[in-house]
Write a protein that holds these residues in place. Structure first.
Motif, PDB file in Angstrom:
ATOM      1  N   PHE B 179      45.936  24.643  14.304  1.00 44.98           N
ATOM      2  CA  PHE B 179      46.169  26.080  14.436  1.00 44.98           C
ATOM      3  C   PHE B 179      45.365  26.702  15.577  1.00 44.98           C
ATOM      4  CE2 PHE B 179      48.731  27.187  10.689  1.00 44.98           C
ATOM      5  CZ  PHE B 179      48.662  25.997   9.981  1.00 44.98           C
ATOM      6  N   PRO B 181      44.536  27.615  19.368  1.00 44.47           N
ATOM      7  CA  PRO B 181      45.423  27.800  20.527  1.00 44.47           C
ATOM      8  C   PRO B 181      44.969  26.988  21.725  1.00 44.47           C
ATOM      9  CG  PRO B 181      43.985  29.697  20.264  1.00 44.47           C
ATOM     10  CD  PRO B 181      43.663  28.759  19.133  1.00 44.47           C
ATOM     11  N   VAL B 195      50.618  24.626  15.447  1.00 40.18           N
ATOM     12  CA  VAL B 195      51.142  25.913  15.010  1.00 40.18           C
ATOM     13  C   VAL B 195      50.454  26.948  15.889  1.00 40.18           C
ATOM     14  CG1 VAL B 195      51.423  27.546  13.120  1.00 40.18           C
ATOM     15  CG2 VAL B 195      51.423  25.089  12.650  1.00 40.18           C
ATOM     16  N   HIS B 196      51.111  27.262  16.976  1.00 40.16           N
ATOM     17  CA  HIS B 196      50.536  28.190  17.939  1.00 40.16           C
ATOM     18  C   HIS B 196      51.107  29.577  17.684  1.00 40.16           C
ATOM     19  CE1 HIS B 196      49.238  24.849  20.986  1.00 40.16           C
ATOM     20  NE2 HIS B 196      48.444  24.938  19.947  1.00 40.16           N
ATOM     21  N   LEU B 197      50.417  30.310  16.836  1.00 46.26           N
ATOM     22  CA  LEU B 197      50.954  31.593  16.367  1.00 46.26           C
ATOM     23  C   LEU B 197      51.151  32.585  17.497  1.00 46.26           C
ATOM     24  CD1 LEU B 197      48.979  31.941  13.023  1.00 46.26           C
ATOM     25  CD2 LEU B 197      51.383  31.355  13.318  1.00 46.26           C
ATOM     26  N   ALA B 198      50.185  32.672  18.388  1.00 44.18           N
ATOM     27  CA  ALA B 198      50.316  33.632  19.488  1.00 44.18           C
ATOM     28  C   ALA B 198      51.542  33.311  20.342  1.00 44.18           C
ATOM     29  CB  ALA B 198      49.055  33.636  20.338  1.00 44.18           C
ATOM     30  N   GLU B 199      51.791  32.032  20.551  1.00 44.62           N
ATOM     31  CA  GLU B 199      52.931  31.649  21.377  1.00 44.62           C
ATOM     32  C   GLU B 199      54.244  31.991  20.680  1.00 44.62           C
ATOM     33  OE1 GLU B 199      52.453  27.722  23.091  1.00 44.62           O
ATOM     34  OE2 GLU B 199      50.373  28.159  23.632  1.00 44.62           O
ATOM     35  N   SER B 200      54.248  31.807  19.382  1.00 46.16           N
ATOM     36  CA  SER B 200      55.428  32.174  18.607  1.00 46.16           C
ATOM     37  C   SER B 200      55.691  33.679  18.702  1.00 46.16           C
ATOM     38  CB  SER B 200      55.192  31.747  17.159  1.00 46.16           C
ATOM     39  OG  SER B 200      56.107  32.319  16.278  1.00 46.16           O
ATOM     40  N   LEU B 201      54.623  34.442  18.604  1.00 48.22           N
ATOM     41  CA  LEU B 201      54.758  35.901  18.689  1.00 48.22           C
ATOM     42  C   LEU B 201      55.254  36.346  20.074  1.00 48.22           C
ATOM     43  CD1 LEU B 201      54.385  38.705  17.452  1.00 48.22           C
ATOM     44  CD2 LEU B 201      51.926  38.543  17.918  1.00 48.22           C
TER      45      LEU B 201
END
Lengths: 216, 216
Positions: B179, B181, B195-201
DNA sequence: TAGATTGTTAATCGATTAACAATC
DNA sequence: TAGATTGTTAATCGATTAACAATC
């Protein structure tokens, strides 16, 4: 608007944030220029792919020189919409919703602003998570409209997610960052970005048990 | 083992958990058989793709009949490794780490077991999250070895992640659910699922601002 | 200028879809 | 049996990589 250009493949779009991340690191290290070849070595992709990807959006480089890091960083930021106001709400103030609200990088590094969390649980309503209030879900419609919110993170249980997604869209939400393990079916002018954690974990498990000697 | 078969494309692997999810719903609804055509309509993919995907792993169907839901569910579970012990640890007991520990579905629906969380923060060490203890990160090596842990969720800040990942691998971890980045560079017998949340956003944001009339 | 590196076209590769013979 | 639907081959489509002329 944006209807006349040929549309960009989603494979390309999904790579942009990673370019943006690497350029951010270069920038932080005071590197001012970079060639597609150098960047390709750092990112472990082909230089050809980088040039192809970027040229979907314009000629950001210069022959014989490469790319100006600062400029390319800014341009990719603009393509991703990071130059616009990106106010968001989090629907579902459970563990995951609170974890997202707490993750400061969204705001500090990319400018996303969490305006509020929403929940039905009376124990949660009224508390603050890093300065952001948890509000009653009954107030959501007026909040979305008053603040012209376009982005909602959806961290509700899966049985509540589809109905809530429908309402969010009725109230003006244009993009749903969906953490519920279910597929949302919404009008085509609404974007859904799924974060299906369980599916990601299962992919990992497959690979652990089936890894070949020649991994990529 | 598993070295003689042709390797399966990652596009196929990433679709398996979604098949598994739909089959789980069918099963819960007491549906005993399904054809690739019916399933394709529910999932909004082509029937051809479903048959091609499944046939990478064997002929699970029957001409003129379709697929037995229960059987196919079990078989895909096996392919994903859900029939094996999947004990995991969570490295980093901050908001996200705790949120993952709290998410019961990993255990209840898929059999993953979170054995412990680890952190350096003395305020966190000793607390329990849904019955799972937060331990001192100094105890991690012996814990991994004692419990033969192969899976670690890595929810540390990005500056600590690469060094920790390296150690986890030395201690026997074979799959990292990352998780942080940042890209981890590890031996090729180790799997990393990001799971790159910022990239998904950011992908979501791009799509909000650039959505075409002819969405898919 | 000479060297470097882009932007872009062409070639290759891989993934998806279509079609249909096999067979339950 | 006749009808349905798979498993699988062939055709298509799209994405990636290679190559190189343009040009800074």
């Amino acid at each position: 608007m944006g209807n006349s250009e040929k549309s960009i493949s989603s494979a390309v779009i999904k790579r942009l944030p990673r370019y943006f991340r690497y350029l951010g690191v270069l920038k932080a290290n005071n590197i001012t220029r970079i060639s597609s070849k150098e960047l390709s070595e750092q990112m472990m992709v082909t230089a050809s792919q980088i040039r192809q990807d970027l040229n979907n959006f314009g000629g950001f480089g210069q022959q014989g020189y490469g790319y100006n890091v600062d400029n390319l960083y800014t341009e990719i930021g603009k393509i991703l919409g990071l130059d616009k106001r990106n106010d968001m709400i989090i629907v579902g103030a459970g563990n995951l919703g609170q974890a997202l609200a707490n993750y400061q990088s969204f705001n500090e590094d990319y400018g996303y602003k969490v305006m509020a969390l929403f929940d039905v649980n009376p124990k949660l309503i009224g508390i603050s998570v890093r300065g952001v209030k948890v509000l009653d879900i009954d107030e959501m419609e007026s909040f979305i409209k008053a603040h012209d919110i376009k982005i909602a993170a959806l961290t509700l249980p899966k049985d509540q997610a589809p109905e809530m997604a429908k309402r969010l869209v009725e109230w003006g939400i244009k993009g749903i960052w969906n953490f519920a393990p279910i597929d949302l079916h919404l009008p085509e002018d609404v974007t859904v970005e799924n974060v299906h954690l369980a599916e990601s974990l299962m992919t990992l498990t497959y690979n652990i048990h089936n890894r070949e000697e020649s991994g990529d």
